[in-house]
Design a protein around this motif. Structure first.
Motif, mmCIF file in Angstrom:
data_model
loop_
_atom_site.group_PDB
_atom_site.id
_atom_site.type_symbol
_atom_site.label_atom_id
_atom_site.label_comp_id
_atom_site.label_asym_id
_atom_site.label_seq_id
_atom_site.Cartn_x
_atom_site.Cartn_y
_atom_site.Cartn_z
ATOM 1 N N TYR A 231 -9.304 8.306 -7.791
ATOM 2 C CA TYR A 231 -7.954 8.019 -7.274
ATOM 3 C C TYR A 231 -6.876 8.451 -8.273
ATOM 4 C CZ TYR A 231 -3.953 5.366 -5.521
ATOM 5 O OH TYR A 231 -2.715 5.019 -5.063
ATOM 6 N N GLU A 255 -14.965 5.882 1.501
ATOM 7 C CA GLU A 255 -14.075 5.285 0.485
ATOM 8 C C GLU A 255 -13.614 6.350 -0.506
ATOM 9 O OE1 GLU A 255 -15.838 1.860 -1.475
ATOM 10 O OE2 GLU A 255 -16.429 0.990 0.439
ATOM 11 N N LEU A 258 -11.165 8.634 1.097
ATOM 12 C CA LEU A 258 -9.865 8.000 1.343
ATOM 13 C C LEU A 258 -8.990 8.003 0.089
ATOM 14 C CD1 LEU A 258 -8.403 6.696 3.710
ATOM 15 C CD2 LEU A 258 -9.402 4.502 3.064
ATOM 16 N N VAL A 259 -9.610 7.851 -1.078
ATOM 17 C CA VAL A 259 -8.805 7.881 -2.314
ATOM 18 C C VAL A 259 -8.516 9.311 -2.771
ATOM 19 C CG1 VAL A 259 -9.598 5.598 -3.070
ATOM 20 C CG2 VAL A 259 -10.723 7.645 -3.981
ATOM 21 N N LEU A 303 -5.161 6.954 1.726
ATOM 22 C CA LEU A 303 -5.177 5.529 1.371
ATOM 23 C C LEU A 303 -3.773 4.954 1.497
ATOM 24 C CD1 LEU A 303 -7.107 3.348 -0.049
ATOM 25 C CD2 LEU A 303 -5.930 3.984 -2.151
ATOM 26 N N THR A 305 -1.191 2.461 0.219
ATOM 27 C CA THR A 305 -0.994 1.582 -0.949
ATOM 28 C C THR A 305 0.363 0.873 -0.861
ATOM 29 O OG1 THR A 305 -0.229 3.535 -2.134
ATOM 30 C CG2 THR A 305 -2.448 2.797 -2.599
#
Ligand SMILES: Cc1cc2nc3c(=O)[nH]c(=O)nc-3n(C[C@H](O)[C@H](O)[C@H](O)COP(=O)(O)O)c2cc1C
Length: 305
Positions: A231, A255, A258-259, A303, A305
């Motif tokens: 990330y 996952e 997504l990052v 993602l 945030t």
């Protein structure tokens, strides 16, 4: 709903984002009994050096809670034996064969690149500047931005048109510093993470569990660290990234993407379940439909945030 599992990492086209991680999938052929190699997005073969290496003395693998430690020491058959005895039998026309490179000097890395630049069966080179289990080379390049940049400049100069993937070590204070150095030096793609330095002890023998004393920790235990580092790199640099670290199910794959990872490598999980990488490929369409995406461009780096 029809889905398209293809991904494109800065010119490296893959039929899907599932690759196997170096050192955990042999030279690929060993796993042909567990699935069709050609279905994988790519195969990253065991780290290869100019000359064959015996690696470290045993014991060199030990299980740990949620993971494993290894200190293989880059045992391999050498680049020439790989090209002669392994590559011709791999389905290189149908899946990306990535050669992971290990050397002890910039010159040796450059020599490896120049040996491989004309090999049609090789889709990309992955430069391992992050192995914690060898005395020379490996991590000493990966922890020093100046040395890392020199290695990558040399490889780029000699690799012709082959994409150069640089594999980063998590054993650093700031992953962004080393990422920047290798991007500036010409890295086409980054892959991260390699193993984390670790140790295990046996109280009954009063000895370290590994003959080498230290080893590299991998498996589900390192996934949160890997996710954070992927990330951090993806959100700070415009470079394709391959996520690695503790991936053991389809949700883990999603996952990492997504990052920001454009693809992933499955590592230690291959030891526990040798058919896993093939199963993950088969599971992609269904999870994509469930998530309501028709292609990964709708998912990579999205993602919230
Ligand atoms: C037994 C073993 C051997 C490995 N050998 C290599 C290697 O030759 N070159 C390399 O770049 N990484 C090597 N690695 C690191 C893996 O490719 C991967 O980066 C790491 O294990 C983290 O992924 P994982 O948690 O899914 O295993 C090795 C890992 C293991 C467990």
């Amino acid at each position: 709903m029809s889905v398209d599992t293809r991904v494109n990492l800065g010119g490296l086209q893959l039929k899907n984002p599932i690759l196997t991680a170096s050192g955990t999938f042999g030279y690929g052929l060993e796993f042909a009994q567990f699935g069709h190699l050609k279905e994988l997005g790519g195969i990253v073969v065991k780290g290869l050096s100019l000359k064959p290496r015996q690696g470290n003395p045993c014991p060199r693998i030990v299980e740990t809670p949620c993971g494993m430690l290894n200190a293989i020491g880059l045992q391999n058959i050498g680049i020439e034996n790989f090209l002669k005895y392994k590559l011709p039998y791999l389905p290189f026309q149908e899946t990306a064969i990535v050669v992971n490179l290990y050397a002890q000097s910039e010159e040796e890395f450059a020599a490896l690149a120049s040996l491989l630049k004309k090999e049609e069966g090789i889709a990309a080179l992955e430069v391992n500047i992050s192995c914690p289990n060898v005395k020379q080379g490996g991590i000493q390049f990966g922890q020093n931005p100046v040395l890392a940049a020199k290695v990558i400049e040399g490889v780029k100069k000699n690799a012709g048109t082959k994409p150069v993937i640089v594999k980063l070590s998590p054993n650093v204070t700031d992953i962004k510093e080393i990422a920047k150095a290798v991007i500036d030096a010409g890295a086409d793609i980054l892959s991260l993470i390699n193993t984390l330095g670790g140790m295990a002890v046996d109280i009954w023998t009063r000895k370290p569990a590994l003959k080498n004393v230290f080893g590299g920790l991998s498996g589900p235990a390192i996934k949160p660290i890997a996710l954070k580092m992927v990330y951090e790199v993806c959100s700070n640099f415009n470079v394709p990234v391959i996520g690695i670290g503790g991936i053991s199910c389809i949700e883990d794959v999603l996952e990492f993407m997504l990052v920001g990872a454009g693809a992933v490598q499955v590592g230690s999980a291959n030891f526990k379940r040798p058919s896993l990488s093939f199963e993950l490929v088969h599971q992609l369409p269904e999870i994509m439909r469930k998530l309501g995406i028709s292609g990964f461009q709708e998912w990579i780096g999205r993602l919230k945030t």
